[in-house]
Design a protein around this motif. Structure first.
Motif, PDB file in Angstrom:
ATOM      1  N   ILE A  42       0.838  -1.202   0.000  1.00  0.00           N
ATOM      2  CA  ILE A  42       0.000   0.000   0.000  1.00  0.00           C
ATOM      3  C   ILE A  42       0.872   1.252   0.000  1.00  0.00           C
ATOM      4  O   ILE A  42       0.515   2.265  -0.613  1.00  0.00           O
ATOM      5  N   ARG A  43       2.027   1.202   0.651  1.00  0.00           N
ATOM      6  CA  ARG A  43       2.947   2.348   0.631  1.00  0.00           C
ATOM      7  C   ARG A  43       3.485   2.592  -0.774  1.00  0.00           C
ATOM      8  O   ARG A  43       3.582   3.740  -1.227  1.00  0.00           O
ATOM      9  N   ILE A  44       3.853   1.521  -1.457  1.00  0.00           N
ATOM     10  CA  ILE A  44       4.346   1.641  -2.835  1.00  0.00           C
ATOM     11  C   ILE A  44       3.273   2.260  -3.727  1.00  0.00           C
ATOM     12  O   ILE A  44       3.559   3.103  -4.588  1.00  0.00           O
ATOM     13  N   SER A  45       2.023   1.875  -3.503  1.00  0.00           N
ATOM     14  CA  SER A  45       0.926   2.415  -4.312  1.00  0.00           C
ATOM     15  C   SER A  45       0.752   3.915  -4.091  1.00  0.00           C
ATOM     16  O   SER A  45       0.545   4.680  -5.041  1.00  0.00           O
ATOM     17  N   VAL A  46       0.839   4.356  -2.823  1.00  0.00           N
ATOM     18  CA  VAL A  46       0.724   5.786  -2.512  1.00  0.00           C
ATOM     19  C   VAL A  46       1.858   6.564  -3.179  1.00  0.00           C
ATOM     20  O   VAL A  46       1.647   7.614  -3.793  1.00  0.00           O
ATOM     21  N   LEU A  47       3.074   6.049  -3.067  1.00  0.00           N
ATOM     22  CA  LEU A  47       4.244   6.717  -3.646  1.00  0.00           C
ATOM     23  C   LEU A  47       4.105   6.837  -5.164  1.00  0.00           C
ATOM     24  O   LEU A  47       4.294   7.919  -5.739  1.00  0.00           O
ATOM     25  N   ILE A  48       3.736   5.754  -5.821  1.00  0.00           N
ATOM     26  CA  ILE A  48       3.693   5.742  -7.284  1.00  0.00           C
ATOM     27  C   ILE A  48       2.530   6.582  -7.811  1.00  0.00           C
ATOM     28  O   ILE A  48       2.664   7.278  -8.827  1.00  0.00           O
ATOM     29  N   GLU A  49       1.376   6.556  -7.133  1.00  0.00           N
ATOM     30  CA  GLU A  49       0.275   7.409  -7.597  1.00  0.00           C
ATOM     31  C   GLU A  49       0.661   8.886  -7.504  1.00  0.00           C
ATOM     32  O   GLU A  49       0.330   9.683  -8.390  1.00  0.00           O
ATOM     33  N   SER A  50       1.376   9.255  -6.435  1.00  0.00           N
ATOM     34  CA  SER A  50       1.813  10.640  -6.301  1.00  0.00           C
ATOM     35  C   SER A  50       2.799  11.006  -7.416  1.00  0.00           C
ATOM     36  O   SER A  50       2.715  12.103  -7.990  1.00  0.00           O
ATOM     37  N   ILE A  51       3.712  10.104  -7.729  1.00  0.00           N
ATOM     38  CA  ILE A  51       4.644  10.345  -8.841  1.00  0.00           C
ATOM     39  C   ILE A  51       3.871  10.534 -10.142  1.00  0.00           C
ATOM     40  O   ILE A  51       4.137  11.453 -10.924  1.00  0.00           O
ATOM     41  N   ASN A  52       2.895   9.665 -10.376  1.00  0.00           N
ATOM     42  CA  ASN A  52       2.122   9.708 -11.618  1.00  0.00           C
ATOM     43  C   ASN A  52       1.337  11.011 -11.760  1.00  0.00           C
ATOM     44  O   ASN A  52       1.220  11.572 -12.857  1.00  0.00           O
ATOM     45  N   ASN A  53       0.796  11.500 -10.640  1.00  0.00           N
ATOM     46  CA  ASN A  53      -0.022  12.719 -10.693  1.00  0.00           C
ATOM     47  C   ASN A  53       0.801  13.977 -10.904  1.00  0.00           C
ATOM     48  O   ASN A  53       0.274  14.988 -11.382  1.00  0.00           O
ATOM     49  N   THR A  54       2.069  13.948 -10.531  1.00  0.00           N
ATOM     50  CA  THR A  54       2.878  15.185 -10.548  1.00  0.00           C
ATOM     51  C   THR A  54       4.072  15.114 -11.493  1.00  0.00           C
ATOM     52  O   THR A  54       4.880  16.040 -11.517  1.00  0.00           O
ATOM     53  N   ILE A  55       4.181  14.061 -12.264  1.00  0.00           N
ATOM     54  CA  ILE A  55       5.410  13.847 -13.018  1.00  0.00           C
ATOM     55  C   ILE A  55       5.640  14.914 -14.096  1.00  0.00           C
ATOM     56  O   ILE A  55       6.775  15.189 -14.488  1.00  0.00           O
ATOM     57  N   LEU A  56       4.574  15.556 -14.580  1.00  0.00           N
ATOM     58  CA  LEU A  56       4.744  16.604 -15.595  1.00  0.00           C
ATOM     59  C   LEU A  56       4.730  18.013 -15.005  1.00  0.00           C
ATOM     60  O   LEU A  56       4.820  18.992 -15.749  1.00  0.00           O
ATOM     61  N   GLN A  57       4.619  18.125 -13.696  1.00  0.00           N
ATOM     62  CA  GLN A  57       4.453  19.447 -13.079  1.00  0.00           C
ATOM     63  C   GLN A  57       5.556  20.441 -13.444  1.00  0.00           C
ATOM     64  O   GLN A  57       5.258  21.603 -13.752  1.00  0.00           O
ATOM     65  N   PRO A  58       6.845  20.047 -13.452  1.00  0.00           N
ATOM     66  CA  PRO A  58       7.876  21.026 -13.848  1.00  0.00           C
ATOM     67  C   PRO A  58       7.759  21.476 -15.300  1.00  0.00           C
ATOM     68  O   PRO A  58       8.334  22.502 -15.678  1.00  0.00           O
ATOM     69  N   ASN A  59       7.028  20.707 -16.101  1.00  0.00           N
ATOM     70  CA  ASN A  59       6.906  21.032 -17.524  1.00  0.00           C
ATOM     71  C   ASN A  59       5.690  21.899 -17.865  1.00  0.00           C
ATOM     72  O   ASN A  59       5.562  22.334 -19.013  1.00  0.00           O
ATOM     73  N   TYR A  60       4.805  22.129 -16.903  1.00  0.00           N
ATOM     74  CA  TYR A  60       3.569  22.858 -17.206  1.00  0.00           C
ATOM     75  C   TYR A  60       3.814  24.221 -17.870  1.00  0.00           C
ATOM     76  O   TYR A  60       3.174  24.546 -18.882  1.00  0.00           O
ATOM     77  N   PRO A  61       4.728  25.061 -17.332  1.00  0.00           N
ATOM     78  CA  PRO A  61       4.923  26.370 -17.977  1.00  0.00           C
ATOM     79  C   PRO A  61       5.394  26.247 -19.429  1.00  0.00           C
ATOM     80  O   PRO A  61       5.070  27.105 -20.266  1.00  0.00           O
ATOM     81  N   PHE A  62       6.157  25.194 -19.721  1.00  0.00           N
ATOM     82  CA  PHE A  62       6.677  25.021 -21.075  1.00  0.00           C
ATOM     83  C   PHE A  62       5.638  24.386 -21.998  1.00  0.00           C
ATOM     84  O   PHE A  62       5.607  24.667 -23.200  1.00  0.00           O
ATOM     85  N   MET A  63       4.763  23.536 -21.432  1.00  0.00           N
ATOM     86  CA  MET A  63       3.725  22.890 -22.223  1.00  0.00           C
ATOM     87  C   MET A  63       2.731  23.899 -22.788  1.00  0.00           C
ATOM     88  O   MET A  63       2.109  23.669 -23.829  1.00  0.00           O
ATOM     89  N   VAL A  64       2.560  25.054 -22.102  1.00  0.00           N
ATOM     90  CA  VAL A  64       1.587  26.057 -22.554  1.00  0.00           C
ATOM     91  C   VAL A  64       2.261  27.284 -23.151  1.00  0.00           C
ATOM     92  O   VAL A  64       1.600  28.291 -23.409  1.00  0.00           O
TER      93      VAL A  64
END
Length: 605
Positions: free
Chosen positions: A84-106
């Motif tokens: 369950i810990r691995i699932s929490v960690l990986i879902e968080s990675i999946n939800n935020t993995i593009l966050q540093p790219n948002y300003p460049f994506m738009v």
């Protein structure tokens, strides 16, 4: 799946279920068990010689469901928690993995960016992307959390992490359209409830309050770590394209789903609850119900939630707005627009915005001690004020014209130093709601908390992005500063709510020894009732170590009158226990001669 349990394990389980302490009369317990079985069958059923011989030669094995095996098998329990810990960690990675790219994506014209984000401009467009996912998570926190109460935690988490894989692939193939990407992002968020369900799982299996706090704390810490890990992966893959990290996070979600399928075990809630009830330690989760509120105080709850909404709105000015568009434009964007070498590179911005999330960890680690010292409500108000002040300071630094490497360095130094202080106000909402709700309704109240937080994180950055595109970044940040001060005013009345006040200070000389139960000693010093056996045990240990007795700090009548019923209920048993202990000492061997009496007097003194 079902496991086999040997006679030895069955005996241990029976002793636990029958309330017989380890080291007690096992034979008597087994006889008692046999008589109960016979009584239930309508009479005593003797075992034949042949059956007895067979039992001796071949140990009996009992089939038990894996949900019950989880209660006694430590390895199975540990593996389930790690899944369950691995699932929490990986879902968080999946939800935020593009966050540093948002300003460049738009950013129109940037390689790999969306062809158009119309009618949104830069400020609104970059925050519309996370809005879609977080809005889905806000809905999921209530509905999937409630469904997990009915259908189980395991299927809920399996569905969430498995759909993370599907959603990542969907977003990768929708990269050519801003609105197609955002639509898939929203649907993915509707299945992003792994963290609240994992916290509910921790509450199901925790046997003590400290164990529950540790489990939930580890889940939250892993979620925060995942947010940073996702950003690091995006930075490491910056040369492969803006959307390629989705393929990595999608594969990780598939791995998490496989781990959960094979190792995550649905707990038997009734068995775990019975295990908590058998514990004599006053630190058990179940025993909280003795002093819990009987119902939710909706007036205080509304005050907390309104304050949280305003706090989220004001905090938007500090993070993320002070990063982008304020720092992004001041130290990068305006230089590129003039064709000059910027003070801050694209990768520098990615690293600085990603690693900032790590500063939440020291805040989370220090928050419990801070809340105990000044109270969660007071800490919330202080956090609101610090958020406003920090935003004001950053606005003034970024306004220095022309920007230099010195102002660039000072800006991010202030950001990193002040962020742990400003985040405190957002960490107070959960503990305050926990204090005003009975144990039976904490799932509901924390679901509301999660939804309000996710809604605020989703909507306010986008709304302020629209405002900044219309009236400018400076005016928008001044509005956020005013809202943070307003949040402090709204939260101020909570400082006078009794259950939200800090605990009374414990003097240094009364602190627990290493072998003492700290929670029990704190209860004694606050004047709360503690079983006399526990008080006696602690004071005996202190006496043998040459330490003074813990003397109970009795409360004033006005503060304690609500507990009179409980005090009356315990008074007779308490008196009889101490009378018996005193008689045992007076009549026992410990006072048989002068040397023993002198030694006893020395220990007492």
């Amino acid at each position: 799946p079902r496991f086999k349990m040997t006679n030895e394990e069955a005996d241990h389980s029976a002793l636990a279920g029958g309330g017989v302490e380890e080291g007690g009369d096992v034979e008597a317990a087994q006889v008692t068990m046999g008589s109960v079985t016979a009584a239930e069958s309508g009479g005593e059923v003797p075992m034949t010689d042949e059956e007895e011989e067979k039992l001796i030669q071949q140990p009996n094995e009992v089939d038990i469901p894996i949900s019950k095996k989880l209660f006694t098998d430590k390895q199975l329990y540990s593996m389930s928690l790690w899944a369950i810990r691995i699932s929490v960690l990986i879902e968080s990675i999946n939800n935020t993995i593009l966050q540093p790219n948002y300003p460049f994506m738009v950013s129109s014209g940037f390689p790999g960016a969306f062809p158009t984000t119309a009618p949104f401009e830069f400020g609104a467009a970059q925050y519309f992307i996370p809005l879609t996912n977080l809005l889905g998570q806000a809905i999921a926190a209530i509905f999937i959390g409630s469904l997990s109460d009915k259908f189980g935690r395991r299927p809920a988490i399996l569905i969430c992490v498995a759909f993370g894989f599907v959603g990542s692939l969907g977003k990768y193939f929708a990269q050519s359209s801003f609105y197609a990407f955002c639509s898939v992002n929203f649907v993915t968020g509707l299945f992003g409830a792994t963290l609240p369900v994992a916290n509910a799982y921790a509450s199901d299996v925790a046997q003590t309050r400290s164990e529950k706090d540790a489990l939930i704390g580890s889940m939250v810490a892993l979620s925060l770590l995942g947010a940073t890990g996702g950003g690091i992966i995006a930075i490491a893959m910056s040369t492969t394209g803006l959307f390629s990290p989705l393929l990595v996070s999608g594969s990780m979600c598939l791995l998490a789903a496989i781990c959960c399928y094979f190792f995550l075990v649905e707990p038997d809630k009734l068995l775990f609850k019975a295990g908590r009830e058998l514990k004599k330690d006053e630190d058990t989760v179940v025993n909280e119900e003795e002093t819990d509120p009987k119902k939710i105080d909706w007036r205080v709850c509304s005050n907390i939630l309104v304050g949280a909404v305003l706090d989220n709105a004001g905090s938007t000015g500090f993070i993320p707005f002070c990063l982008s568009p304020l720092a992004f434009n001041a130290f990068l964007g305006q230089f590129i627009a003039r064709g000059e070498l910027p003070l801050m590179t694209e990768n520098s911005f990615r690293w600085l915005s990603t690693l900032l999330a790590l500063m939440v960890i020291p805040s989370a680690a220090a928050s419990n001690k801070l809340f105990a010292k000044m109270g969660a409500a007071t800490a919330c108000v202080v956090g609101n004020i610090l958020t406003a002040v920090a935003t004001l300071i950053l606005l003034q630094i970024a306004s220095v014209n022309p920007p230099t490497s010195v102002t660039y360095g000072i800006f991010f130094a202030v950001t990193y130093l002040s962020f742990p202080l400003t985040i405190i106000s957002q960490l107070t909402t959960g503990p305050m709601l926990d204090r005003i709700a009975p144990s039976s309704q904490r799932g509901l109240i924390q679901g509301l908390n999660s939804s309000v937080m996710q809604f605020g994180l989703a909507v306010f950055p986008w709304v302020f992005g629209l405002i900044s595109d219309a009236v400018g970044v400076t005016t928008t940040l001044w509005a956020c500063i005013g809202i943070s001060f307003a949040a402090g005013l709204v939260n101020a009345p909570l400082m006078w709510v009794k259950v939200l006040k800090p605990r009374r200070k414990i003097q240094e000389y009364d602190q627990a020894l290493a072998f003492d139960d700290e929670d029990v000693i704190e209860k004694l010093l606050r004047g709360e009732w503690v079983p006399p056996e526990k008080r006696w045990e602690i004071n005996q240990k202190r006496m043998l170590k040459g330490r003074s007795f813990i003397v109970q700090d009795y409360m004033k009548y006005e503060d304690d009158k609500a507990n009179l019923r409980d005090l009356r209920r315990h008074a007779k048993a308490d008196f009889e226990f101490y009378a018996k202990q005193m008689l045992n000492h007076l009549e026992g061997d410990c006072l048989a001669d002068d040397d023993k009496r002198e030694r006893m007097v020395g220990m007492i003194n």
